[in-house]
Motif scaffolding. Structure first.
Motif, PDB file in Angstrom:
ATOM      1  N   SER A  34       0.794  -1.233   0.088  1.00  0.00           N
ATOM      2  CA  SER A  34      -0.166   0.122  -0.141  1.00  0.00           C
ATOM      3  C   SER A  34       0.820   1.357  -0.067  1.00  0.00           C
ATOM      4  CB  SER A  34      -1.082   0.021   1.299  1.00  0.00           C
ATOM      5  OG  SER A  34      -0.247   0.223   2.557  1.00  0.00           O
ATOM      6  N   PRO A  35       0.538   2.108  -0.733  1.00  0.00           N
ATOM      7  CA  PRO A  35       1.009   3.494  -0.631  1.00  0.00           C
ATOM      8  C   PRO A  35       1.536   4.139   0.817  1.00  0.00           C
ATOM      9  CG  PRO A  35      -0.542   3.742  -2.149  1.00  0.00           C
ATOM     10  CD  PRO A  35      -0.963   2.365  -1.336  1.00  0.00           C
ATOM     11  N   SER A  36       0.490   3.892   1.508  1.00  0.00           N
ATOM     12  CA  SER A  36       0.910   4.402   3.114  1.00  0.00           C
ATOM     13  C   SER A  36       2.036   3.646   3.761  1.00  0.00           C
ATOM     14  CB  SER A  36      -0.355   4.539   4.175  1.00  0.00           C
ATOM     15  OG  SER A  36      -0.848   3.087   4.340  1.00  0.00           O
ATOM     16  N   MET A  37       1.946   2.303   3.644  1.00  0.00           N
ATOM     17  CA  MET A  37       2.969   1.456   4.046  1.00  0.00           C
ATOM     18  C   MET A  37       4.321   1.797   3.352  1.00  0.00           C
ATOM     19  SD  MET A  37       2.105  -0.520   6.383  1.00  0.00           S
ATOM     20  CE  MET A  37       3.376  -2.041   6.411  1.00  0.00           C
ATOM     21  N   ALA A  38       4.452   2.151   1.959  1.00  0.00           N
ATOM     22  CA  ALA A  38       5.512   2.632   1.300  1.00  0.00           C
ATOM     23  C   ALA A  38       6.169   4.106   1.961  1.00  0.00           C
ATOM     24  CB  ALA A  38       5.326   2.848  -0.002  1.00  0.00           C
ATOM     25  N   LYS A  39       5.310   4.781   1.984  1.00  0.00           N
ATOM     26  CA  LYS A  39       5.566   5.899   2.609  1.00  0.00           C
ATOM     27  C   LYS A  39       6.322   6.122   4.046  1.00  0.00           C
ATOM     28  CE  LYS A  39       3.862  10.574   3.731  1.00  0.00           C
ATOM     29  NZ  LYS A  39       2.669  11.780   3.620  1.00  0.00           N
ATOM     30  N   ARG A  40       5.668   5.253   4.829  1.00  0.00           N
ATOM     31  CA  ARG A  40       6.047   5.008   6.298  1.00  0.00           C
ATOM     32  C   ARG A  40       7.499   4.444   6.219  1.00  0.00           C
ATOM     33  NH1 ARG A  40       7.152   7.200  10.628  1.00  0.00           N
ATOM     34  NH2 ARG A  40       6.902   6.040  12.501  1.00  0.00           N
ATOM     35  N   ALA A  41       7.496   3.266   5.463  1.00  0.00           N
ATOM     36  CA  ALA A  41       8.837   2.616   5.248  1.00  0.00           C
ATOM     37  C   ALA A  41       9.992   3.678   4.793  1.00  0.00           C
ATOM     38  CB  ALA A  41       8.524   1.214   4.549  1.00  0.00           C
ATOM     39  N   ARG A  42       9.576   4.108   3.807  1.00  0.00           N
ATOM     40  CA  ARG A  42      10.618   5.211   3.315  1.00  0.00           C
ATOM     41  C   ARG A  42      11.131   6.202   4.200  1.00  0.00           C
ATOM     42  NH1 ARG A  42       7.341   4.701  -1.866  1.00  0.00           N
ATOM     43  NH2 ARG A  42       8.301   3.183  -3.200  1.00  0.00           N
ATOM     44  N   THR A  43      10.259   6.644   4.900  1.00  0.00           N
ATOM     45  CA  THR A  43      10.481   7.594   6.076  1.00  0.00           C
ATOM     46  C   THR A  43      11.649   6.963   7.072  1.00  0.00           C
ATOM     47  OG1 THR A  43       8.436   8.996   5.857  1.00  0.00           O
ATOM     48  CG2 THR A  43       9.613   8.989   8.110  1.00  0.00           C
ATOM     49  N   LYS A  44      11.199   5.720   7.580  1.00  0.00           N
ATOM     50  CA  LYS A  44      12.173   4.999   8.483  1.00  0.00           C
ATOM     51  C   LYS A  44      13.503   4.732   7.900  1.00  0.00           C
ATOM     52  CE  LYS A  44       8.507   2.726  11.256  1.00  0.00           C
ATOM     53  NZ  LYS A  44       8.952   3.112  12.634  1.00  0.00           N
ATOM     54  N   VAL A  45      13.371   4.333   6.644  1.00  0.00           N
ATOM     55  CA  VAL A  45      14.626   3.897   5.915  1.00  0.00           C
ATOM     56  C   VAL A  45      15.539   5.206   5.788  1.00  0.00           C
ATOM     57  CG1 VAL A  45      15.719   3.494   3.666  1.00  0.00           C
ATOM     58  CG2 VAL A  45      13.996   2.155   4.807  1.00  0.00           C
ATOM     59  N   ALA A  46      15.199   6.405   5.425  1.00  0.00           N
ATOM     60  CA  ALA A  46      15.715   7.580   5.334  1.00  0.00           C
ATOM     61  C   ALA A  46      16.469   8.081   6.577  1.00  0.00           C
ATOM     62  CB  ALA A  46      15.023   8.731   4.804  1.00  0.00           C
ATOM     63  N   LYS A  47      15.441   8.014   7.707  1.00  0.00           N
ATOM     64  CA  LYS A  47      15.840   8.557   9.088  1.00  0.00           C
ATOM     65  C   LYS A  47      16.852   7.573   9.652  1.00  0.00           C
ATOM     66  CE  LYS A  47      11.696  11.087  10.725  1.00  0.00           C
ATOM     67  NZ  LYS A  47      10.762  11.085  11.435  1.00  0.00           N
ATOM     68  N   SER A  48      16.897   6.314   9.158  1.00  0.00           N
ATOM     69  CA  SER A  48      17.749   5.221  10.109  1.00  0.00           C
ATOM     70  C   SER A  48      19.292   5.227   9.120  1.00  0.00           C
ATOM     71  CB  SER A  48      17.120   4.116   9.954  1.00  0.00           C
ATOM     72  OG  SER A  48      16.354   4.097  10.871  1.00  0.00           O
ATOM     73  N   GLY A  49      19.165   5.970   7.846  1.00  0.00           N
ATOM     74  CA  GLY A  49      20.197   5.760   7.135  1.00  0.00           C
ATOM     75  C   GLY A  49      20.475   4.587   6.346  1.00  0.00           C
ATOM     76  N   TYR A  50      19.313   3.448   6.201  1.00  0.00           N
ATOM     77  CA  TYR A  50      19.528   2.329   5.848  1.00  0.00           C
ATOM     78  C   TYR A  50      19.704   2.431   4.267  1.00  0.00           C
ATOM     79  CZ  TYR A  50      17.710   0.721  10.274  1.00  0.00           C
ATOM     80  OH  TYR A  50      17.367   0.266  11.683  1.00  0.00           O
ATOM     81  N   GLU A  51      20.350   1.162   3.796  1.00  0.00           N
ATOM     82  CA  GLU A  51      20.380   1.078   2.293  1.00  0.00           C
ATOM     83  C   GLU A  51      19.476  -0.038   1.888  1.00  0.00           C
ATOM     84  OE1 GLU A  51      24.114   0.658   0.663  1.00  0.00           O
ATOM     85  OE2 GLU A  51      25.100   2.021   2.025  1.00  0.00           O
ATOM     86  N   ILE A  52      18.229   0.436   1.852  1.00  0.00           N
ATOM     87  CA  ILE A  52      17.026  -0.457   1.575  1.00  0.00           C
ATOM     88  C   ILE A  52      16.471   0.307   0.609  1.00  0.00           C
ATOM     89  CG2 ILE A  52      14.945  -1.818   2.484  1.00  0.00           C
ATOM     90  CD1 ILE A  52      16.439  -1.872   5.212  1.00  0.00           C
ATOM     91  N   VAL A  53      15.805  -0.701  -0.503  1.00  0.00           N
ATOM     92  CA  VAL A  53      14.836  -0.071  -1.549  1.00  0.00           C
ATOM     93  C   VAL A  53      13.451  -0.339  -1.165  1.00  0.00           C
ATOM     94  CG1 VAL A  53      14.022  -0.029  -3.904  1.00  0.00           C
ATOM     95  CG2 VAL A  53      16.434  -0.109  -3.141  1.00  0.00           C
ATOM     96  N   VAL A  54      12.327   0.471  -0.951  1.00  0.00           N
ATOM     97  CA  VAL A  54      10.967   0.415  -0.612  1.00  0.00           C
ATOM     98  C   VAL A  54      10.286   0.131  -1.928  1.00  0.00           C
ATOM     99  CG1 VAL A  54       9.028   0.840   0.634  1.00  0.00           C
ATOM    100  CG2 VAL A  54      11.436   1.195   1.534  1.00  0.00           C
ATOM    101  N   VAL A  55       9.637  -0.870  -2.144  1.00  0.00           N
ATOM    102  CA  VAL A  55       8.755  -1.138  -3.222  1.00  0.00           C
ATOM    103  C   VAL A  55       7.360  -1.250  -3.003  1.00  0.00           C
ATOM    104  CG1 VAL A  55       8.570  -2.528  -5.422  1.00  0.00           C
ATOM    105  CG2 VAL A  55      10.679  -2.100  -4.563  1.00  0.00           C
ATOM    106  N   ASP A  56       6.523  -0.474  -3.530  1.00  0.00           N
ATOM    107  CA  ASP A  56       5.161  -0.779  -3.288  1.00  0.00           C
ATOM    108  C   ASP A  56       4.532  -1.545  -4.441  1.00  0.00           C
ATOM    109  OD1 ASP A  56       2.304  -0.379  -2.936  1.00  0.00           O
ATOM    110  OD2 ASP A  56       2.333   1.783  -3.085  1.00  0.00           O
ATOM    111  N   LEU A  57       4.116  -2.636  -4.034  1.00  0.00           N
ATOM    112  CA  LEU A  57       3.862  -3.566  -5.184  1.00  0.00           C
ATOM    113  C   LEU A  57       2.376  -3.194  -5.684  1.00  0.00           C
ATOM    114  CD1 LEU A  57       4.884  -7.023  -3.283  1.00  0.00           C
ATOM    115  CD2 LEU A  57       5.764  -5.913  -5.522  1.00  0.00           C
TER     116      LEU A  57
END
Length: 172
Positions: free
Chosen positions: A145-168
């Motif tokens: 879902s778009p809301s899960m993608a948005k939240r995940a991208r925020t968490k990834v950015a804040k934590s500095g993770y190298e993770i690609v978030v994909v909204d299926l």
């Protein structure tokens, strides 16, 4: 982790599992109802008989969609050996989906089928992303879902993770 067969084999198994689940739902829902208590009994039966399969089938489907996405956007992964945890999340040391080339892990991916990042789901997302962030290979977090993608991208950015978030829900 289990060795993943072809996408077609995975889809055939999923189709069989879906048909069994839907048959159970149809059988339970045919019970006659004459009161709230009867209806509650039907709901109890539904939850008891289908709850776990309902969750796990969605997880398995999302993993198949994630691999299809990877094949479209990273065609070289077609030569990888794929391993997965189709009916449960991976352990702390393994992801839901893993692509191996030779002896090297090249892709590590986690999947969630939760649609709304609130409460327990938000906390679980944080733990999953932290787990994924230390795994080998390119890392992906697939959501539905778009809301899960948005939240995940925020968490990834804040934590500095190298993770690609994909909204299926928006992909392929």
């Amino acid at each position: 982790m289990k060795v993943m067969g072809t996408i077609e084999q995975c889809r055939e198994k999923l189709w069989s599992d879906l048909n069994q689940l839907l048959a159970a739902i149809r059988a339970i829902s045919l019970e006659s109802l004459s009161s709230v208590d009867d209806a509650m009994s039907v709901l109890f039966s539904l939850r008891k008989k289908i709850y776990e399969d309902l969750n796990q089938i969605q997880h398995e489907h999302a993993l198949i969609k994630a691999l299809e996405w990877l094949i479209v956007y990273r065609p070289a992964v077609q030569t990888f050996n794929w391993h997965w945890n189709p009916r449960s999340t991976g352990t702390m040391n393994e992801p839901d989906l893993q692509g191996i080339f030779g002896d090297e892990v090249r892709i590590a991916a986690e999947v969630t089928t939760s649609g709304n990042p609130k409460g327990v789901i938000d906390n679980r997302m944080a733990k999953t992303l932290a787990k994924l962030s230390i795994m080998s290979g390119d890392r992906f977090y697939f959501v539905v879902s778009p809301s899960m993608a948005k939240r995940a991208r925020t968490k990834v950015a804040k934590s500095g993770y190298e993770i690609v978030v994909v909204d299926l829900s928006e992909a392929i």
